[in-house]
Design a protein around this motif. Structure first.
Motif, short mmCIF file in Angstrom:
data_model
loop_
_atom_site.label_atom_id
_atom_site.label_comp_id
_atom_site.label_asym_id
_atom_site.label_seq_id
_atom_site.Cartn_x
_atom_site.Cartn_y
_atom_site.Cartn_z
N VAL A 1 -11.34 -20.16 -1.96
CA VAL A 1 -12.34 -19.48 -1.14
C VAL A 1 -11.78 -18.16 -0.61
O VAL A 1 -12.43 -17.11 -0.67
CB VAL A 1 -12.77 -20.38 0.06
N MET A 2 -10.57 -18.21 -0.10
CA MET A 2 -9.95 -17.00 0.45
C MET A 2 -9.77 -15.94 -0.63
O MET A 2 -10.01 -14.75 -0.40
CB MET A 2 -8.60 -17.34 1.08
N LEU A 3 -9.33 -16.37 -1.83
CA LEU A 3 -9.15 -15.37 -2.89
C LEU A 3 -10.49 -14.79 -3.31
O LEU A 3 -10.61 -13.59 -3.55
CB LEU A 3 -8.42 -15.97 -4.10
N SER A 4 -11.51 -15.62 -3.36
CA SER A 4 -12.84 -15.16 -3.72
C SER A 4 -13.30 -14.05 -2.76
O SER A 4 -13.84 -13.03 -3.18
CB SER A 4 -13.79 -16.36 -3.69
N THR A 5 -13.07 -14.24 -1.47
CA THR A 5 -13.43 -13.23 -0.47
C THR A 5 -12.65 -11.94 -0.71
O THR A 5 -13.21 -10.83 -0.68
CB THR A 5 -13.13 -13.77 0.94
N ALA A 6 -11.36 -12.08 -0.97
CA ALA A 6 -10.52 -10.89 -1.19
C ALA A 6 -10.94 -10.14 -2.44
O ALA A 6 -10.96 -8.90 -2.47
CB ALA A 6 -9.05 -11.30 -1.28
N LEU A 7 -11.32 -10.89 -3.49
CA LEU A 7 -11.70 -10.23 -4.75
C LEU A 7 -12.99 -9.43 -4.57
O LEU A 7 -13.19 -8.41 -5.24
CB LEU A 7 -11.88 -11.27 -5.87
N ARG A 8 -13.85 -9.90 -3.67
CA ARG A 8 -15.08 -9.13 -3.41
C ARG A 8 -14.77 -7.82 -2.69
O ARG A 8 -15.51 -6.85 -2.84
CB ARG A 8 -16.05 -9.98 -2.58
N GLU A 9 -13.70 -7.81 -1.92
CA GLU A 9 -13.31 -6.58 -1.21
C GLU A 9 -12.61 -5.59 -2.14
O GLU A 9 -12.59 -4.40 -1.90
CB GLU A 9 -12.31 -6.91 -0.09
N MET A 10 -11.99 -6.13 -3.18
CA MET A 10 -11.15 -5.29 -4.02
C MET A 10 -11.99 -4.49 -5.02
O MET A 10 -12.99 -4.97 -5.51
CB MET A 10 -10.17 -6.19 -4.77
N LYS A 11 -11.54 -3.25 -5.29
CA LYS A 11 -12.20 -2.46 -6.34
C LYS A 11 -11.59 -2.88 -7.67
O LYS A 11 -10.56 -2.36 -8.11
CB LYS A 11 -11.97 -0.97 -6.07
N LEU A 12 -12.25 -3.83 -8.32
CA LEU A 12 -11.66 -4.45 -9.51
C LEU A 12 -11.60 -3.48 -10.69
O LEU A 12 -10.77 -3.64 -11.59
CB LEU A 12 -12.46 -5.70 -9.91
N ASP A 13 -12.48 -2.45 -10.68
CA ASP A 13 -12.44 -1.50 -11.80
C ASP A 13 -11.28 -0.51 -11.65
O ASP A 13 -11.08 0.33 -12.53
CB ASP A 13 -13.79 -0.76 -11.92
N ALA B 1 0.84 -1.20 0.00
CA ALA B 1 0.00 0.00 0.00
C ALA B 1 0.87 1.25 0.00
O ALA B 1 0.58 2.23 -0.70
CB ALA B 1 -0.94 -0.02 1.21
N ALA B 2 1.97 1.22 0.75
CA ALA B 2 2.88 2.37 0.80
C ALA B 2 3.49 2.63 -0.57
O ALA B 2 3.85 3.77 -0.91
CB ALA B 2 3.97 2.12 1.84
N ALA B 3 3.62 1.57 -1.39
CA ALA B 3 4.16 1.72 -2.74
C ALA B 3 3.08 2.16 -3.73
O ALA B 3 3.36 2.29 -4.92
CB ALA B 3 4.80 0.42 -3.20
N GLY B 4 1.86 2.34 -3.24
CA GLY B 4 0.79 2.85 -4.10
C GLY B 4 -0.12 1.80 -4.67
O GLY B 4 -0.88 2.08 -5.61
N MET B 5 -0.07 0.59 -4.14
CA MET B 5 -0.93 -0.48 -4.67
C MET B 5 -2.19 -0.58 -3.83
O MET B 5 -2.16 -0.38 -2.62
CB MET B 5 -0.20 -1.83 -4.61
N GLN B 6 -3.29 -0.93 -4.49
CA GLN B 6 -4.48 -1.29 -3.72
C GLN B 6 -4.20 -2.67 -3.10
O GLN B 6 -3.95 -3.64 -3.82
CB GLN B 6 -5.70 -1.36 -4.65
N ALA B 7 -4.17 -2.73 -1.77
CA ALA B 7 -3.72 -3.96 -1.12
C ALA B 7 -4.79 -4.50 -0.19
O ALA B 7 -5.38 -3.77 0.60
CB ALA B 7 -2.44 -3.70 -0.34
N ILE B 8 -5.05 -5.81 -0.30
CA ILE B 8 -6.01 -6.49 0.56
C ILE B 8 -5.25 -7.57 1.33
O ILE B 8 -4.52 -8.36 0.74
CB ILE B 8 -7.11 -7.19 -0.28
N GLN B 9 -5.43 -7.55 2.63
CA GLN B 9 -4.76 -8.54 3.47
C GLN B 9 -5.71 -9.69 3.77
O GLN B 9 -6.84 -9.48 4.17
CB GLN B 9 -4.32 -7.89 4.77
N ILE B 10 -5.23 -10.92 3.58
CA ILE B 10 -5.96 -12.10 4.07
C ILE B 10 -5.13 -12.68 5.20
O ILE B 10 -3.98 -13.08 4.97
CB ILE B 10 -6.10 -13.19 2.98
N ASN B 11 -5.67 -12.72 6.39
CA ASN B 11 -4.99 -13.47 7.46
C ASN B 11 -5.59 -14.86 7.49
O ASN B 11 -6.77 -15.04 7.74
CB ASN B 11 -5.14 -12.77 8.82
N THR B 12 -4.75 -15.85 7.23
CA THR B 12 -5.26 -17.20 7.05
C THR B 12 -5.49 -17.90 8.38
O THR B 12 -5.95 -19.04 8.40
CB THR B 12 -4.28 -18.05 6.21
#
Lengths: 221, 117
Positions: free
Chosen positions: A99-111, A79-90
């Motif tokens: 399943v975990m990636l599916s959850t993260a993708l729903r959080e991410m602003k894909l557009d 995030a500090a480097a300017g990326m949209q970053a989503i954390q998954i704590n497993t």
């Protein structure tokens, strides 16, 4: 009562594989390319991701999904480097799954992204068994790990599209036979792309990012 | 390791096929596991005994058919089990080789008990 045998013949991870297909469909519908980066702990996944962001940020909008058993240290760096970053704590799980990636993708602003780099949990065994739905898989090996890793962890080297060999600036100080290492990769994964790099000196990084950019561009056509 | 989640998948598949076939009980499961799949039989059995409790698969016997890693040589077509420390063909020393078996990980069949009619 009678006893009968029922034929099943089903892959045990088929539920995960089906969800991985759905993840890729979601990404494709959004026009987003995704790669899965795997390595042992400390091989330089986050450093490589940040370096990739710095080299591609003028051409692509990068996002990062980070899998760790605890903390947001890596996602914070991205995030500090300017990326949209989503954390998954497993929560102690040794790998990311679909399943975990599916959850993260729903959080991410894909557009708002063109390329998502998924940083898997640092582990050379389990992540290779779980498809995520990303378009490419990349393994980062690093010089201090030793040149015998393809021989000791064959499944990890088999299923990837590229192998990054990080920390080549340490070659003068570490016993590492590059020919033996490359021969091991070739036996498991003939013709796989290899990128010797150093995130410290910057050596080899543009070869890697040029290849990655080309993969993203090809997917758009 | 991830044997717990894997064992849950095995149970889900077994119960699905059991229910589809009107099973009163599931008594045997036949698993095929390649040596490259990094799965330990004892761990699966350990979790199985816990998570199958209270289901129609409780007490079922797990059978593990292990499949060794096999390689095939592109140069001389030799099929072989790799030695420790190298994957090269023992016949001609070629490194143009490919894994041909060993990453299986599936449930092949179940034995179930049903009502006679």
């Amino acid at each position: 009562m009678k006893t009968i045998q029922v034929s099943v013949v089903e892959e045990i991870l088929s539920a995960n594989d089906q969800l991985a297909v759905q993840n890729q469909r979601l990404l494709d519908d959004a026009g987003v390319f995704a790669i899965n980066i795997m390595s042992s702990p400390g091989a330089g996944k986050t450093s490589t991701i940040v370096a990739t962001q710095n080299l591609l940020k003028d051409r692509l909008r990068l996002g990062m999904v980070d899998g760790d058993i605890a903390t947001t240290i890596d996602a914070d760096r991205a995030a500090a480097a300017g990326m949209q970053a989503i954390q998954i704590n497993t929560g102690g799980n040794c790998h990311l799954d679909a399943v975990m990636l599916s959850t993260a993708l729903r959080e991410m602003k894909l557009d708002e992204v063109d390329l998502i780099i998924v940083e898997n949990v640092g582990n050379l065994i389990c992540p290779s068994s779980f498809k995520l739905g990303t378009h490419r898989s990349v393994l980062i090996a690093s010089i201090p790990e030793g040149d015998d890793k393809p021989y000791k962890y064959p499944p990890m080297y088999r299923g990837v599209d590229a192998v990054i060999i990080n920390k080549v600036d340490l070659l003068p100080y570490v016993k590492f036979n590059m020919d033996y290492f490359i021969a091991g990769i070739e036996m498991l994964n003939p013709g796989v792309k290899t990128f010797p790099i150093s995130c410290v000196t910057g050596e080899g990084l543009t070869d890697w990012t040029d290849w990655l950019y080309e993969q993203v561009a090809q997917n758009r056509r | 390791m991830h044997e717990l989640s894997v064992t849950q998948s095995i149970l889900e598949i077994a119960l699905r096929y059991g229910n589809q076939n009107s099973a009163e009980r599931i008594t045997h499961l036949y698993l095929v596991i390649g040596d490259l799949s990094s799965i330990i039989d004892d761990s699966i059995q350990f979790y199985w005994d816990i998570i199958s409790r209270g289901t129609i698969a409780e007490g079922a016997t797990l059978h593990f058919q292990r499949v060794p890693t096999r390689m095939v040589c592109f140069e001389c077509n030799h099929t072989y089990l790799p030695e420790r420390g190298t994957l090269a063909c023992p016949n001609c020393n070629s490194i143009r080789v490919q894994v041909s078996a060993g990453d299986e990980f599936r449930l092949d069949a179940l034995d179930i008990e049903t009502d006679d009619d």
